[in-house]
Design an enzyme around this catalytic site. Structure first.
Site, PDB file in Angstrom:
ATOM      1  N   HIS A   1      -0.315  -2.222   6.086  1.00 17.34           N
ATOM      2  CA  HIS A   1      -0.170  -1.127   7.083  1.00 17.34           C
ATOM      3  C   HIS A   1       0.976  -1.828   8.175  1.00 17.34           C
ATOM      4  CE1 HIS A   1      -2.813   2.380   6.413  1.00 17.34           C
ATOM      5  NE2 HIS A   1      -2.606   1.894   5.076  1.00 17.34           N
TER       6      HIS A   1
ATOM      7  N   ASP B   1      -5.162   1.734  -5.954  1.00 16.87           N
ATOM      8  CA  ASP B   1      -4.498   2.194  -4.876  1.00 16.87           C
ATOM      9  C   ASP B   1      -3.484   0.716  -4.350  1.00 16.87           C
ATOM     10  OD1 ASP B   1      -3.458   2.913  -2.082  1.00 16.87           O
ATOM     11  OD2 ASP B   1      -5.386   3.896  -1.367  1.00 16.87           O
TER      12      ASP B   1
ATOM     13  N   GLU C   1      -1.888  10.931   0.819  1.00 13.77           N
ATOM     14  CA  GLU C   1      -2.993  10.071   0.553  1.00 13.77           C
ATOM     15  C   GLU C   1      -3.590   9.632   1.962  1.00 13.77           C
ATOM     16  OE1 GLU C   1      -5.853   6.485   0.323  1.00 13.77           O
ATOM     17  OE2 GLU C   1      -3.902   6.577   1.425  1.00 13.77           O
ATOM     18  N   GLU C   2      -2.463   9.211   2.774  1.00  9.79           N
ATOM     19  CA  GLU C   2      -2.754   8.712   4.086  1.00  9.79           C
ATOM     20  C   GLU C   2      -3.117   9.776   5.361  1.00  9.79           C
ATOM     21  OE1 GLU C   2      -2.978   5.613   4.875  1.00  9.79           O
ATOM     22  OE2 GLU C   2      -1.938   4.393   3.509  1.00  9.79           O
TER      23      GLU C   2
ATOM     24  N   ASP D   1       0.710  -1.153  -0.082  1.00  6.22           N
ATOM     25  CA  ASP D   1       0.060   0.056   0.033  1.00  6.22           C
ATOM     26  C   ASP D   1       1.046   1.211   0.047  1.00  6.22           C
ATOM     27  OD1 ASP D   1      -2.087   1.844   0.357  1.00  6.22           O
ATOM     28  OD2 ASP D   1      -2.294   1.691   2.390  1.00  6.22           O
TER      29      ASP D   1
END
Length: 385
Positions: A165, A67, A38-39, A1
């Site tokens: 993550h 994504d 983005e995060e 990611d």
């Protein structure tokens, strides 16, 4: 990611470059974008959409989001329901990894296997079409879909066993465990590429409003169930109580305008589909086979058909936005208020019902019905810029 998505994007760009060397030029412009921050709250994509909203609003017809491209072996997609037919069609063209199955075959198989273990609810008539989910949030389609009403789709391969993550989410992990030989990455890029080429090149924009209208019916059915459940223990305005002593009748009365709009949308969508078929019967898929006045008529009709579906979802926005979060303008779908990234269909109405705020509900129900009715009108009559 998101490195799997970034790698796929670079490969997509390389593929388009190869096609251009062979003389390919897309009929519609394709913009490739890699978003920052983005995060931190979808910062890069949101700022870009807000900065460019004037021309995006009038010109953009589709946004395709990738994504996390690969965190498993199972294809899945969330999208505007306009994309359903196109997704099923494209996935039937792409081989699944190195097998003699297509991505679509594998998608259907996984879906049916999942259904065998699923509890059989009222709604789970065993459909063989795999689901395309409504868009929630948690990725960069949010500003396109919820703020500007640009029809969007999100693609990827997911599944159990990902290290999402975490510090283990590395190149080594991807290469060793997730996707040895990067075959899933390749397959995803082929789906992404073909989908993009068809959106860019097909003279008739390949959106299907009939799927959209049927999904909207499902959203209204789900809302009715929420209302009905809430009414079983609710304090209601006496006007509704006296008119409808029975609960079923009451929940129907509360959404009667919306139900009417839903039926209007379905009729308009079918009418559009038959107009599209009539166009193909008369002219073929583009206007090269005809000349003179007939060609002019063909070009005009083609543009009208395309505008109707390309900008259809612009007409499902409420300028006032959703109650309490006015930036989100899409009345059909948004991130759920309490669902994290999960989506909520008919969010304003569903939240009003859950809160038991029937005054707000009645106001929003009328307003949403008006919005849907006018979107159906655009599908029927077209929109004059």
């Amino acid at each position: 990611d998101p490195s799997s998505g970034s790698a796929a994007l670079l490969e997509l760009a390389r593929g388009f470059g190869e096609l251009q060397k062979l003389g390919w030029r897309p009929r519609r412009s394709i913009i490739l974008a890699s978003w920052d921050a983005e995060e931190y709250g979808l910062v890069g994509s949101t700022e870009w959409v807000e900065d460019n909203q004037e021309w995006l609003r009038t010109q953009a017809i589709a946004y395709v989001n990738v994504d996390v491209a690969v965190r498993g072996k199972l294809f899945s997609s969330s999208a505007s329901p306009l994309y359903k037919s196109l997704l099923y069609s494209v996935s039937q063209e792409v081989p699944y990894l190195d097998t003699n199955q297509t991505v679509y075959d594998h998608w259907v198989e996984e879906f049916l296997q999942g259904q065998e273990h699923a509890p059989r609810g009222r709604h789970s008539d065993r459909k063989s079409r795999p689901p395309v989910f409504p868009l929630g949030s948690g990725s960069d389609f949010t500003a396109f879909n919820d703020f500007l009403g640009i029809s969007s789709v999100d693609l990827g391969f997911s599944g159990p066993g990902s290290v999402y993550h975490s510090n283990y989410d590395s190149f080594k992990f991807a290469e060793t465990f997730m996707d040895p030989g990067f075959k899933i990455h390749k397959t995803l890029t082929q789906v992404w590429g073909l989908l993009t080429i068809r959106l860019a090149d097909e003279p008739l924009v390949p959106f299907n409003p009939v799927s959209h209208a049927w999904d909207f019916k499902k959203y209204v059915d789900e809302l009715e169930a929420v209302v009905s459940k809430k009414l079983s223990g609710a304090h209601l305005p006496s006007s509704i109580l006296s008119a409808h002593p029975h609960r079923g009748g009451r929940s129907q009365k509360l959404i009667k305008n919306l139900r009417k709009a839903q039926r209007t949308l379905l009729r308009s969508a079918y009418r559009y589909a038959s107009e599209r078929e009539a166009f193909i019967a008369q002219f073929g898929t583009d206007c090269t086979a005809v000349a003179g006045a007939r060609q002019e008529r063909c070009i005009r009709t083609l543009r009208e058909l395309n505008d109707k579906v390309s900008f259809f979802e612009r007409h499902l926005l409420d300028d006032a936005g959703l109650p309490g979060r006015s930036w989100f303008k899409n009345v059909l779908v948004s991130p759920g208020l309490w669902k994290g990234y999960g989506s909520q269909t008919l969010p304003g109405l569903t939240e009003a019902a859950v809160d038991g705020d029937w005054k707000r509900f009645e106001r929003l129900e009328k307003r949403t019905a008006e919005i849907v009715k006018s979107a159906a009108g655009v599908l029927r009559r077209g929109h004059h810029h």
